[in-house]
Write a protein that holds these residues in place. Structure first.
Motif, PDB file in Angstrom:
ATOM      1  N   ASN A 281       0.831  -1.200   0.000  1.00  0.00           N
ATOM      2  CA  ASN A 281       0.000   0.000   0.000  1.00  0.00           C
ATOM      3  C   ASN A 281       0.872   1.258   0.000  1.00  0.00           C
ATOM      4  N   MET A 282       0.228   2.409  -0.088  1.00  0.00           N
ATOM      5  CA  MET A 282       0.960   3.663  -0.223  1.00  0.00           C
ATOM      6  C   MET A 282       1.857   3.937   0.985  1.00  0.00           C
ATOM      7  N   GLN A 283       1.359   3.674   2.188  1.00  0.00           N
ATOM      8  CA  GLN A 283       2.153   3.958   3.379  1.00  0.00           C
ATOM      9  C   GLN A 283       3.407   3.091   3.447  1.00  0.00           C
ATOM     10  N   GLU A 284       3.273   1.839   3.086  1.00  0.00           N
ATOM     11  CA  GLU A 284       4.428   0.942   3.065  1.00  0.00           C
ATOM     12  C   GLU A 284       5.440   1.392   2.018  1.00  0.00           C
TER      13      GLU A 284
ATOM     14  N   ARG B 153       5.737   4.423   0.756  1.00  0.00           N
ATOM     15  CA  ARG B 153       6.325   5.691   1.198  1.00  0.00           C
ATOM     16  C   ARG B 153       7.515   5.446   2.134  1.00  0.00           C
ATOM     17  N   LYS B 154       7.338   4.559   3.119  1.00  0.00           N
ATOM     18  CA  LYS B 154       8.411   4.274   4.074  1.00  0.00           C
ATOM     19  C   LYS B 154       9.607   3.641   3.380  1.00  0.00           C
ATOM     20  N   LYS B 155       9.348   2.839   2.363  1.00  0.00           N
ATOM     21  CA  LYS B 155      10.435   2.203   1.619  1.00  0.00           C
ATOM     22  C   LYS B 155      11.274   3.257   0.902  1.00  0.00           C
ATOM     23  N   ILE B 156      10.607   4.210   0.253  1.00  0.00           N
ATOM     24  CA  ILE B 156      11.320   5.266  -0.475  1.00  0.00           C
ATOM     25  C   ILE B 156      12.047   6.186   0.505  1.00  0.00           C
ATOM     26  N   GLU B 157      11.383   6.531   1.605  1.00  0.00           N
ATOM     27  CA  GLU B 157      12.015   7.402   2.601  1.00  0.00           C
ATOM     28  C   GLU B 157      13.300   6.776   3.155  1.00  0.00           C
ATOM     29  N   SER B 158      13.268   5.473   3.362  1.00  0.00           N
ATOM     30  CA  SER B 158      14.455   4.810   3.918  1.00  0.00           C
ATOM     31  C   SER B 158      15.649   4.902   2.990  1.00  0.00           C
ATOM     32  N   GLN B 159      15.387   5.051   1.682  1.00  0.00           N
ATOM     33  CA  GLN B 159      16.470   5.161   0.711  1.00  0.00           C
ATOM     34  C   GLN B 159      16.986   6.591   0.569  1.00  0.00           C
ATOM     35  N   LEU B 160      16.252   7.541   1.167  1.00  0.00           N
ATOM     36  CA  LEU B 160      16.617   8.947   1.025  1.00  0.00           C
ATOM     37  C   LEU B 160      16.979   9.596   2.362  1.00  0.00           C
ATOM     38  N   GLU B 161      17.176   8.789   3.375  1.00  0.00           N
ATOM     39  CA  GLU B 161      17.500   9.343   4.690  1.00  0.00           C
ATOM     40  C   GLU B 161      18.974   9.752   4.752  1.00  0.00           C
TER      41      GLU B 161
ATOM     42  N   LEU C 255       6.469  13.288  -1.748  1.00  0.00           N
ATOM     43  CA  LEU C 255       7.544  13.501  -0.795  1.00  0.00           C
ATOM     44  C   LEU C 255       8.336  14.726  -1.229  1.00  0.00           C
ATOM     45  N   ARG C 256       8.579  15.625  -0.283  1.00  0.00           N
ATOM     46  CA  ARG C 256       9.432  16.779  -0.528  1.00  0.00           C
ATOM     47  C   ARG C 256      10.741  16.543   0.215  1.00  0.00           C
ATOM     48  N   ILE C 257      11.830  16.424  -0.535  1.00  0.00           N
ATOM     49  CA  ILE C 257      13.136  16.171   0.064  1.00  0.00           C
ATOM     50  C   ILE C 257      13.960  17.441  -0.093  1.00  0.00           C
ATOM     51  N   GLU C 258      14.394  18.034   1.020  1.00  0.00           N
ATOM     52  CA  GLU C 258      15.116  19.299   0.994  1.00  0.00           C
ATOM     53  C   GLU C 258      16.477  19.170   1.663  1.00  0.00           C
ATOM     54  N   ASP C 259      17.437  19.908   1.126  1.00  0.00           N
ATOM     55  CA  ASP C 259      18.764  20.019   1.721  1.00  0.00           C
ATOM     56  C   ASP C 259      18.689  21.110   2.784  1.00  0.00           C
ATOM     57  N   THR C 260      18.977  20.776   4.023  1.00  0.00           N
ATOM     58  CA  THR C 260      18.838  21.743   5.117  1.00  0.00           C
ATOM     59  C   THR C 260      19.859  22.871   5.039  1.00  0.00           C
ATOM     60  N   SER C 261      20.923  22.694   4.245  1.00  0.00           N
ATOM     61  CA  SER C 261      21.945  23.737   4.152  1.00  0.00           C
ATOM     62  C   SER C 261      21.514  24.900   3.271  1.00  0.00           C
ATOM     63  N   ASN C 262      20.595  24.643   2.334  1.00  0.00           N
ATOM     64  CA  ASN C 262      20.167  25.722   1.427  1.00  0.00           C
ATOM     65  C   ASN C 262      18.657  25.767   1.215  1.00  0.00           C
ATOM     66  N   ASN C 263      17.928  24.850   1.848  1.00  0.00           N
ATOM     67  CA  ASN C 263      16.458  24.764   1.745  1.00  0.00           C
ATOM     68  C   ASN C 263      15.971  24.510   0.324  1.00  0.00           C
ATOM     69  N   LYS C 264      16.855  24.026  -0.537  1.00  0.00           N
ATOM     70  CA  LYS C 264      16.443  23.636  -1.885  1.00  0.00           C
ATOM     71  C   LYS C 264      16.086  22.163  -1.875  1.00  0.00           C
TER      72      LYS C 264
ATOM     73  N   LEU D 102       4.547  10.001  -5.549  1.00  0.00           N
ATOM     74  CA  LEU D 102       4.624   8.582  -5.228  1.00  0.00           C
ATOM     75  C   LEU D 102       3.657   7.699  -6.008  1.00  0.00           C
ATOM     76  N   ARG D 103       2.527   8.254  -6.450  1.00  0.00           N
ATOM     77  CA  ARG D 103       1.530   7.403  -7.119  1.00  0.00           C
ATOM     78  C   ARG D 103       2.080   6.746  -8.379  1.00  0.00           C
ATOM     79  N   PRO D 104       2.697   7.510  -9.306  1.00  0.00           N
ATOM     80  CA  PRO D 104       3.237   6.839 -10.494  1.00  0.00           C
ATOM     81  C   PRO D 104       4.379   5.881 -10.161  1.00  0.00           C
ATOM     82  N   LEU D 105       5.129   6.172  -9.091  1.00  0.00           N
ATOM     83  CA  LEU D 105       6.209   5.271  -8.699  1.00  0.00           C
ATOM     84  C   LEU D 105       5.663   3.960  -8.144  1.00  0.00           C
ATOM     85  N   LEU D 106       4.587   4.056  -7.358  1.00  0.00           N
ATOM     86  CA  LEU D 106       3.961   2.847  -6.833  1.00  0.00           C
ATOM     87  C   LEU D 106       3.407   1.993  -7.979  1.00  0.00           C
TER      88      LEU D 106
END
Length: 268
Positions: free
Chosen positions: A2-5, A7-15, A30-39, A45-49
């Motif tokens: 499912n989507m939640q599972e 999502r957690k799988k993708i997040e674990s690869q981007l931590e 998912l919004r992934i930002e670099d904390t050093s520049n906020n970019k 996730l839907r098309p990826l799932l």
């Protein structure tokens, strides 16, 4: 899965300690930002799932790699001067945002009712879209940027794969450089393809990495072109438009195509 599972799988690869991840449940992004520049980069996730469920694991891995490379490239200092040969046009849907995630107005020109032309600086494994602030810092105008980008795209190789379906010839751009759809801006290419066809010239740019020309000689050709464009649209990392085009008086005209029917123009 499912989507939640997923999502957690993708997040674990981007931590990473210097990256911040935000989840938008309504949009399933998912919004992934670099904390050093906020970019950052927003990942849908839907098309990826859907790819995962089709067992297109390579496509999912490529999307994750794109995020990693994109975020790392955002730490690079971007200069247009001295990198003019790396400036290219990129095709986006007409609904694509007019501003970057950090609120800078992106440079773009109108193309068709379905598409716009934005501009990118190629950084090797990734690219960055060019905004007006960067333009001014480097002494460019929107027109000079456009001229440079169009010159560069005309210089790219134009390898095609050819396939015949029920007498209709399909030509698929096979460059694998990320600028397949951009080649639609090369007027000399369109003119050359127009001289090759015996019927009508169909064109499709379902996503940034796809460009298809079709010599349409019967109804089957229209049907297959429409079905192929729709399929490619759903598979692309950067979708553009599921509607194919016909050349009418030198202009690209988007068309709706009903099964087993000749095309009809879009309703107003």
């Amino acid at each position: 899965m499912n989507m939640q599972e997923f999502r957690k799988k993708i997040e674990s690869q981007l931590e990473r300690p210097d990256w911040r991840i935000k989840y938008d449940q309504k949009e399933a992004t998912l919004r992934i930002e670099d904390t050093s520049n906020n970019k950052g980069v927003t990942l849908s996730l839907r098309p990826l799932l859907a790819k995962w469920e089709r067992e297109d694991y390579t496509g999912v891995e490529e999307a994750v790699r794109y995020v990693r490379v994109g975020l790392e490239s955002m730490r690079q200092k971007v200069e247009l001067v001295g990198n003019e040969s790396s400036i290219f046009p990129v095709i986006r849907a007409a609904s694509f945002p007019e501003e970057s995630a950090d609120g800078k107005k992106l440079v773009f020109h109108e193309h068709t009712a379905e598409t716009r032309v934005y501009y990118a600086l190629d950084l090797g494994q990734s690219y960055t879209l060019i905004d007006y602030a960067l333009l001014e810092e480097n002494g460019f105008t929107a027109d000079s940027l456009r001229e440079t980008a169009l010159f560069n795209v005309r210089s790219l190789p134009q390898p095609f794969k050819q396939q015949e379906v029920a007498g209709n010839t399909f030509y698929f751009m096979n460059a694998k450089d990320g600028y397949e759809a951009s080649r639609i801006l090369d007027q000399s290419l369109i003119e050359r393809m127009g001289k090759k066809v015996h019927g009508e010239l169909g064109i499709a740019i379902p996503h940034q990495d796809a460009l298809m020309f079709v010599d349409l000689v019967n109804d089957t050709g229209y049907d297959v072109m429409a079905q192929t464009a729709l399929t490619f649209f759903g598979q692309g990392r950067v979708p553009v438009t599921a509607l194919p085009f016909l050349m009418k008086d030198g202009e690209l005209e988007p068309v709706f195509i009903m099964a087993q029917k000749k095309p009809k123009g879009p309703s107003n």
